[in-house]
Design a protein around this motif. Structure first.
Motif, PDB file in Angstrom:
ATOM      1  N   LYS A   1       0.848  -1.190   0.000  1.00  0.00           N
ATOM      2  CA  LYS A   1       0.000   0.000   0.000  1.00  0.00           C
ATOM      3  C   LYS A   1       0.886   1.244   0.000  1.00  0.00           C
ATOM      4  CE  LYS A   1      -2.448   0.979   3.709  1.00  0.00           C
ATOM      5  NZ  LYS A   1      -3.559   1.003   4.697  1.00  0.00           N
ATOM      6  N   ILE A   2       0.633   2.156  -0.933  1.00  0.00           N
ATOM      7  CA  ILE A   2       1.413   3.383  -1.052  1.00  0.00           C
ATOM      8  C   ILE A   2       0.655   4.492  -0.324  1.00  0.00           C
ATOM      9  CG2 ILE A   2       2.651   4.901  -2.645  1.00  0.00           C
ATOM     10  CD1 ILE A   2       3.256   1.899  -2.996  1.00  0.00           C
ATOM     11  N   GLU A   3       1.314   5.147   0.630  1.00  0.00           N
ATOM     12  CA  GLU A   3       0.678   6.201   1.400  1.00  0.00           C
ATOM     13  C   GLU A   3       1.449   7.513   1.249  1.00  0.00           C
ATOM     14  OE1 GLU A   3      -1.527   3.740   4.982  1.00  0.00           O
ATOM     15  OE2 GLU A   3       0.358   4.772   5.437  1.00  0.00           O
ATOM     16  N   ARG A   4       0.703   8.609   1.215  1.00  0.00           N
ATOM     17  CA  ARG A   4       1.290   9.932   0.977  1.00  0.00           C
ATOM     18  C   ARG A   4       0.731  10.947   1.974  1.00  0.00           C
ATOM     19  NH1 ARG A   4      -0.574  12.289  -4.455  1.00  0.00           N
ATOM     20  NH2 ARG A   4      -2.162  13.286  -3.183  1.00  0.00           N
ATOM     21  N   SER A   5       1.612  11.908   2.319  1.00  0.00           N
ATOM     22  CA  SER A   5       1.196  12.976   3.227  1.00  0.00           C
ATOM     23  C   SER A   5       1.922  14.264   2.869  1.00  0.00           C
ATOM     24  CB  SER A   5       1.486  12.594   4.684  1.00  0.00           C
ATOM     25  OG  SER A   5       1.189  13.673   5.555  1.00  0.00           O
TER      26      SER A   5
ATOM     27  N   PRO B   1      -1.426  13.249   8.732  1.00  0.00           N
ATOM     28  CA  PRO B   1      -1.908  11.904   8.425  1.00  0.00           C
ATOM     29  C   PRO B   1      -1.563  11.467   7.003  1.00  0.00           C
ATOM     30  CG  PRO B   1      -3.696  13.488   8.258  1.00  0.00           C
ATOM     31  CD  PRO B   1      -2.521  14.243   8.793  1.00  0.00           C
ATOM     32  N   PHE B   2      -1.337  10.160   6.842  1.00  0.00           N
ATOM     33  CA  PHE B   2      -1.033   9.589   5.541  1.00  0.00           C
ATOM     34  C   PHE B   2      -2.313   9.052   4.909  1.00  0.00           C
ATOM     35  CE2 PHE B   2       3.169   9.781   7.289  1.00  0.00           C
ATOM     36  CZ  PHE B   2       4.013   9.904   6.193  1.00  0.00           C
ATOM     37  N   GLN B   3      -2.432   9.272   3.597  1.00  0.00           N
ATOM     38  CA  GLN B   3      -3.572   8.773   2.848  1.00  0.00           C
ATOM     39  C   GLN B   3      -3.106   7.782   1.791  1.00  0.00           C
ATOM     40  OE1 GLN B   3      -5.378  12.360   1.297  1.00  0.00           O
ATOM     41  NE2 GLN B   3      -6.660  12.616   3.130  1.00  0.00           N
ATOM     42  N   THR B   4      -3.920   6.762   1.548  1.00  0.00           N
ATOM     43  CA  THR B   4      -3.585   5.757   0.545  1.00  0.00           C
ATOM     44  C   THR B   4      -3.784   6.327  -0.853  1.00  0.00           C
ATOM     45  OG1 THR B   4      -4.262   3.980   2.044  1.00  0.00           O
ATOM     46  CG2 THR B   4      -4.108   3.442  -0.301  1.00  0.00           C
ATOM     47  N   VAL B   5      -2.748   6.220  -1.700  1.00  0.00           N
ATOM     48  CA  VAL B   5      -2.846   6.709  -3.078  1.00  0.00           C
ATOM     49  C   VAL B   5      -2.788   5.578  -4.099  1.00  0.00           C
ATOM     50  CG1 VAL B   5      -1.936   8.987  -2.538  1.00  0.00           C
ATOM     51  CG2 VAL B   5      -0.349   7.153  -3.156  1.00  0.00           C
TER      52      VAL B   5
ATOM     53  N   ALA C   1       9.958   8.609   3.059  1.00  0.00           N
ATOM     54  CA  ALA C   1      10.759   9.303   2.055  1.00  0.00           C
ATOM     55  C   ALA C   1      10.157  10.684   1.799  1.00  0.00           C
ATOM     56  CB  ALA C   1      10.806   8.503   0.756  1.00  0.00           C
ATOM     57  N   HIS C   2      11.040  11.677   1.568  1.00  0.00           N
ATOM     58  CA  HIS C   2      10.613  13.056   1.348  1.00  0.00           C
ATOM     59  C   HIS C   2      11.156  13.520   0.005  1.00  0.00           C
ATOM     60  CE1 HIS C   2      10.530  17.494   2.981  1.00  0.00           C
ATOM     61  NE2 HIS C   2       9.549  17.244   2.130  1.00  0.00           N
ATOM     62  N   THR C   3      10.274  13.840  -0.938  1.00  0.00           N
ATOM     63  CA  THR C   3      10.705  14.256  -2.268  1.00  0.00           C
ATOM     64  C   THR C   3      11.243  15.683  -2.244  1.00  0.00           C
ATOM     65  OG1 THR C   3       8.530  15.127  -2.892  1.00  0.00           O
ATOM     66  CG2 THR C   3       8.946  12.785  -3.310  1.00  0.00           C
ATOM     67  N   ILE C   4      11.974  16.053  -3.299  1.00  0.00           N
ATOM     68  CA  ILE C   4      12.598  17.377  -3.394  1.00  0.00           C
ATOM     69  C   ILE C   4      11.685  18.313  -4.179  1.00  0.00           C
ATOM     70  CG2 ILE C   4      14.630  18.672  -4.148  1.00  0.00           C
ATOM     71  CD1 ILE C   4      16.178  16.058  -4.138  1.00  0.00           C
ATOM     72  N   TYR C   5      11.466  19.488  -3.625  1.00  0.00           N
ATOM     73  CA  TYR C   5      10.697  20.539  -4.314  1.00  0.00           C
ATOM     74  C   TYR C   5      11.601  21.738  -4.496  1.00  0.00           C
ATOM     75  CZ  TYR C   5       7.211  24.228  -5.082  1.00  0.00           C
ATOM     76  OH  TYR C   5       6.507  25.288  -5.583  1.00  0.00           O
ATOM     77  N   LEU C   6      11.848  22.098  -5.766  1.00  0.00           N
ATOM     78  CA  LEU C   6      12.732  23.215  -6.114  1.00  0.00           C
ATOM     79  C   LEU C   6      11.909  24.449  -6.429  1.00  0.00           C
ATOM     80  CD1 LEU C   6      15.506  24.450  -7.001  1.00  0.00           C
ATOM     81  CD2 LEU C   6      15.037  23.491  -9.274  1.00  0.00           C
TER      82      LEU C   6
END
Length: 253
Positions: free
Chosen positions: A5-9, A15-19, A64-69
């Motif tokens: 299950k992939i979760e994003r916040s 809170p994390f939501q399922t995507v 994991a935290h993605t990069i925002y430029l």
């Protein structure tokens, strides 16, 4: 494990939501594309939750935290880049490599590496040596993993592409000295940078509003003649229209 299950916040604490879900596979490398994300507007936090064949969730992965430029400009030919740090591999980030393209280039070129040890997630790119073109500078940042990963991986993570739009710099002279006996400053020509050369016009009118010179070539000026003859002494009006890197038009007269 039957699926993941992939979760994003928007925050590390949830809170994390399922995507989405990914079925279990014998392939050791499993991937998922989150097409509902808006990476040009923000960064995201993700975690993976394995689900067993009984439907029970097991402890989640690391976050994991993605990069925002983000980019901005100033009036001194500087493009200012800032981004959030990437996290979190099984090792550290060795550095952030910055890539740049000019005026819509599809292949961005490596520009510089900012060491992660510097603690600076910013970079100022002075583009005073890049005066040709429309003034559109595109960037992305790539985080590079150090070589001390426990499992021997060498990973990278790429940010969104962000455009820095330089404002036009435009100069119109207030005098010139036309005539065959002259050797310098014989042409009345505006000089500008970071304007769209395909959408430019420059015209000269007499005091009665009659146009006798016009061009769409940014390299062409008025030589002080009308129909091949020296223009008589009098009052003349110029009109210039050009498009900036952000698509806006400017008129000067």
């Amino acid at each position: 494990v039957s699926e993941y299950k992939i979760e994003r916040s928007d925050n590390s604490t949830g809170p994390f939501q399922t995507v989405g879900f990914v079925a279990s596979s014998n392939n050791p490398n499993i991937s998922y594309s989150d097409n509902s994300a808006l990476p040009n507007q923000q960064s995201y936090f993700y975690q993976i939750v394995p689900v067993d064949s009984c439907g029970k969730e097991t402890p989640s992965s690391n976050i994991a935290h993605t990069i925002y430029l983000q980019t901005s400009t100033d009036n001194n030919f500087n493009n200012i880049l800032s981004w959030n740090a990437y996290s979190d591999w099984n090792c550290t980030v060795s550095g952030y490599e910055i890539y740049r393209g000019i005026d819509g280039a599809t292949n961005l070129s490596a520009l510089v590496v900012v060491p992660a040890s510097s603690g600076q997630n910013t970079y100022v790119d002075n583009v005073s040596n890049e005066l040709e073109g429309k003034g559109i500078f595109s960037y992305y940042v790539e985080a590079i993993a150090s070589n001390d990963d426990t499992y021997g991986y060498t990973d990278s993570s790429t940010s969104n592409i962000s455009d820095a739009l330089q404002n036009p710099k435009f100069f119109v002279p207030n005098a010139f000295t036309p005539g065959l006996h002259r050797t310098t400053n014989t042409v009345f020509i505006p000089v500008g940078t970071y304007i769209d050369p395909t959408d430019y016009s420059f015209s000269i009118y007499d005091r009665y509003g009659r146009q006798f010179f016009t061009t769409n070539n940014v390299q062409q000026g008025w030589d002080g003649t009308i129909s091949g003859q020296d223009a008589p002494i009098g009052v003349y009006v110029y009109f210039i229209k050009y498009k900036a890197s952000n698509g806006e038009y400017t008129e000067q007269k």
